[in-house]
Design an enzyme around this catalytic site. Structure first.
Site, PDB file in Angstrom:
ATOM      1  N   ASN A   1      -1.176   5.629 -23.337  1.00 36.42           N
ATOM      2  CA  ASN A   1      -0.048   5.406 -22.436  1.00 36.42           C
ATOM      3  C   ASN A   1       1.199   5.062 -23.223  1.00 36.42           C
ATOM      4  O   ASN A   1       2.317   5.398 -22.831  1.00 36.42           O
ATOM      5  CB  ASN A   1      -0.367   4.271 -21.462  1.00 36.42           C
ATOM      6  CG  ASN A   1       0.816   3.919 -20.585  1.00 36.42           C
ATOM      7  OD1 ASN A   1       1.206   4.704 -19.721  1.00 36.42           O
ATOM      8  ND2 ASN A   1       1.420   2.759 -20.824  1.00 36.42           N
TER       9      ASN A   1
ATOM     10  N   ASP B   1       6.223   3.545 -23.848  1.00 39.47           N
ATOM     11  CA  ASP B   1       5.501   4.578 -23.106  1.00 39.47           C
ATOM     12  C   ASP B   1       5.793   5.971 -23.639  1.00 39.47           C
ATOM     13  O   ASP B   1       6.946   6.322 -23.915  1.00 39.47           O
ATOM     14  CB  ASP B   1       5.879   4.528 -21.625  1.00 39.47           C
ATOM     15  CG  ASP B   1       5.127   3.442 -20.876  1.00 39.47           C
ATOM     16  OD1 ASP B   1       4.872   2.383 -21.478  1.00 39.47           O
ATOM     17  OD2 ASP B   1       4.793   3.665 -19.703  1.00 39.47           O
TER      18      ASP B   1
ATOM     19  N   ASP C   1      -7.223   3.967 -21.606  1.00 35.98           N
ATOM     20  CA  ASP C   1      -6.558   2.723 -21.254  1.00 35.98           C
ATOM     21  C   ASP C   1      -5.383   2.995 -20.325  1.00 35.98           C
ATOM     22  O   ASP C   1      -4.673   3.994 -20.479  1.00 35.98           O
ATOM     23  CB  ASP C   1      -6.076   2.042 -22.539  1.00 35.98           C
ATOM     24  CG  ASP C   1      -5.301   0.774 -22.271  1.00 35.98           C
ATOM     25  OD1 ASP C   1      -5.882  -0.169 -21.712  1.00 35.98           O
ATOM     26  OD2 ASP C   1      -4.104   0.726 -22.624  1.00 35.98           O
TER      27      ASP C   1
ATOM     28  N   HIS D   1      -0.947   4.380 -15.428  1.00 37.81           N
ATOM     29  CA  HIS D   1       0.434   4.284 -15.908  1.00 37.81           C
ATOM     30  C   HIS D   1       0.871   5.477 -16.737  1.00 37.81           C
ATOM     31  O   HIS D   1       2.040   5.553 -17.135  1.00 37.81           O
ATOM     32  CB  HIS D   1       0.599   3.014 -16.753  1.00 37.81           C
ATOM     33  CG  HIS D   1       0.407   1.739 -15.992  1.00 37.81           C
ATOM     34  ND1 HIS D   1       1.326   1.260 -15.098  1.00 37.81           N
ATOM     35  CD2 HIS D   1      -0.627   0.858 -15.998  1.00 37.81           C
ATOM     36  CE1 HIS D   1       0.887   0.116 -14.577  1.00 37.81           C
ATOM     37  NE2 HIS D   1      -0.291  -0.149 -15.109  1.00 37.81           N
TER      38      HIS D   1
ATOM     39  N   GLU E   1      -9.653   3.747 -17.011  1.00 35.30           N
ATOM     40  CA  GLU E   1      -9.393   2.388 -16.539  1.00 35.30           C
ATOM     41  C   GLU E   1      -8.244   2.422 -15.545  1.00 35.30           C
ATOM     42  O   GLU E   1      -7.091   2.673 -15.919  1.00 35.30           O
ATOM     43  CB  GLU E   1      -9.031   1.459 -17.705  1.00 35.30           C
ATOM     44  CG  GLU E   1      -8.807   0.025 -17.256  1.00 35.30           C
ATOM     45  CD  GLU E   1      -7.563  -0.623 -17.857  1.00 35.30           C
ATOM     46  OE1 GLU E   1      -7.423  -1.848 -17.726  1.00 35.30           O
ATOM     47  OE2 GLU E   1      -6.717   0.104 -18.424  1.00 35.30           O
TER      48      GLU E   1
END
Length: 516
Positions: free
Chosen positions: A141, A182, A212, A216, A250
């Site tokens: 991410n 990001d 992970d 996002h 996740e």
């Protein structure tokens, strides 16, 4: 006369040769039965495993510097094999400026505190020889603001890496604070980089990746759908050359409807809802009568997305206070309820994940910027503190004790106690692995006799000639009860079901409807 003798000699020779041939070709009747190779159900179901989650820094130190390392894991594969797990999930192992590793500076190397790529390759090889797979945390991410990509991107718009990140008025976007920038997954070059990283580790021999912060990856009007499609693209890519590879996402949400769609792109998704139900129904004993029915609704929702979904249940991980430190698992009967939570985890569908040290009942909780003498300011560190071996050889010491585990028995001590939490985990993992309905079955059918603290379900599995059905009954209460039900054999427990006890019965697969 000579002709007759010659003919007779030839006949004698032929008879001798025929007799010898027959004598040499005598076949034992037993040897004539075709050999039937046993079916390897783990190969048939490559995404069903029992995982052990390791924070490398805290697990086992092989070189005496106080920090856990890759070789420490390799040198303790005997322990992991004894526990019975079939796969490892390693928290971030790449170079990073932080203790936790979730801000990567190089995706193609190993954190120097943990060892080398050669050490990691050796771990993969040695684990594979024991039938233990390796899944690594893939933190894509964001990168560290010290990653060469970002260092270049921050120099200006002329950088070839400028579009690797998301910019707003000259500032790089962060989903998480602390120098974690990001990545921009609308940029094809970023996706290509991630595919190359996945290929690098799959070629090395890893089984797959834990993604992970999956929710996002793309921040948009419809992030769930955009992220699902992105993960699906990654998954389709790795399946081209590694069809059994594994992606578990996740999605940190406790509402199961929120992350159901992630089963479209992922091979599995962590079940935060199940964890919350265990803490509430087994820990706090709140409305325990709803435990099975609530989970059944969640599973049915997942099946609407993917009828063959593989769940990833857990009750503890590195982002949460340790289960044994939760208020819901305090009190005089805490050990019994922790044991029941473990048995519940290891009897539900999917690939259960065990957080290192939970098998010992280790404690640990988050601080909010507290200064610890000898270390400094801490936040999540004590959720990830050193494993308690009970002997100095592999004990890590990077984090000084805060006293939370002063009363926690070490692994060495718990091995000698048949009633210890460690032996509960060990026995239940063995039972799960020995019974295909528990290990590989995707079914979860509520038991028709459920009422109050009696919470049961039927698990079933069938592949070719292999078929099994089991009835699992948990007593989520402090009073013993007697179970009166037809069964073929008792796999675990007793019909005189003790407080916080578990009973596992093998039942006739043709009579499942009688139980559900």
């Amino acid at each position: 006369m000579k002709k007759i003798l010659s003919v007779l000699l030839i006949i004698v020779i032929l008879i001798g040769l025929f007799a010898c041939k027959n004598e040499n070709d005598v076949t034992d009747p037993i040897d004539s039965i075709p050999t039937v190779e046993p079916i390897d159900l783990s190969a048939v179901n490559p995404h069903n495993d029992v995982y052990y989650q390791i924070f490398v820094r805290s697990f086992a130190d092989s070189n005496g510097d106080g920090i856990g390392d890759i070789n420490g894991i390799t040198e303790n594969l005997d322990y992991l094999e004894e526990l019975g797990i079939t796969a490892l999930w390693l928290l971030p192992i790449n170079p990073s400026p932080s203790y936790h590793g979730y801000n990567v500076t190089d995706y193609y190397d190993i954190h120097p505190d943990y060892g080398t790529l050669e050490d990691f390759e050796n771990l993969i090889e040695q684990s594979g020889q024991r039938g233990i797979k390796i899944v690594i945390d893939l933190v894509i991410n964001h990168t560290s603001d010290q990653h060469p990509w970002f260092v270049s991107a921050a120099t200006g718009s002329s950088s070839p890496y400028r579009d690797y990140y998301i910019w707003n008025n000259g500032y790089a976007f962060e989903s998480f604070v602390g120098g974690m920038k990001d990545l921009n997954f609308h940029h094809e070059a970023v996706k290509d980089e991630m595919k190359s990283i996945m290929d690098f580790y799959l070629e090395m021999g890893v089984h797959g990746f834990r993604l992970d912060a999956a929710k996002h990856l793309i921040e948009s009007i419809n992030p769930t759908w955009d992220n699902t499609l992105l993960i699906l693209e990654f998954n389709m890519h790795i399946k081209e050359n590694y069809p059994d590879s594994f992606i578990v996402s996740e999605v940190f949400e406790y509402v199961y409807d929120f992350y159901a769609d992630y089963f479209i792109g992922s091979d599995s998704v962590f079940n935060f809802y199940l964890a919350q139900q265990v803490w509430d129904k087994i820990g706090s004993l709140n409305n325990s009568r709803l435990l099975v029915s609530n989970l059944n609704r969640a599973y049915n929702t997942f099946r609407e997305v993917d009828p063959d979904f593989v769940d990833s249940p857990f009750i503890g991980n590195h982002d949460l206070d340790r289960v044994a430190s939760m208020q819901s698992f305090m009190g005089f009967d805490a050990q019994q309820r922790l044991s029941l939570a473990a048995r519940f985890l290891l009897t539900v569908p999917g690939s259960p994940f065990i957080y290192y040290g939970d098998e010992l009942g280790m404690k640990g909780y988050r601080y909010e910027g507290t200064n610890i003498p000898g270390y400094g300011v801490v936040y999540d560190e004590y959720r990830r503190q050193p494993f308690i071996w009970g002997e100095a050889e592999y004990q890590t010491s990077w984090l000084p004790s805060d006293g939370s585990n002063d009363a926690t028995l070490s692994l060495e001590e718990q091995k000698e106690d048949e009633s210890s939490l460690f032996n509960v985990y060990k026995e239940m993992i063995q039972i799960r692995r020995e019974n295909p309905a528990l290990m590989y079955g995707n079914t979860f059918m509520p038991y028709k006799g459920n009422q109050g603290n009696l919470q049961g379900f039927v698990r079933y599995y069938q592949y070719e000639d292999i078929e099994q059905a089991v009835l699992v009954i948990h007593n989520v209460g402090s009073n013993a009860m007697v179970i009166d039900v037809a069964y073929e054999s008792i796999l675990y427990g007793s019909l005189n079901l003790q407080a916080y006890g578990t009973l596992i019965l093998e039942i006739n697969p043709d009579e499942i409807e009688a139980y559900t």
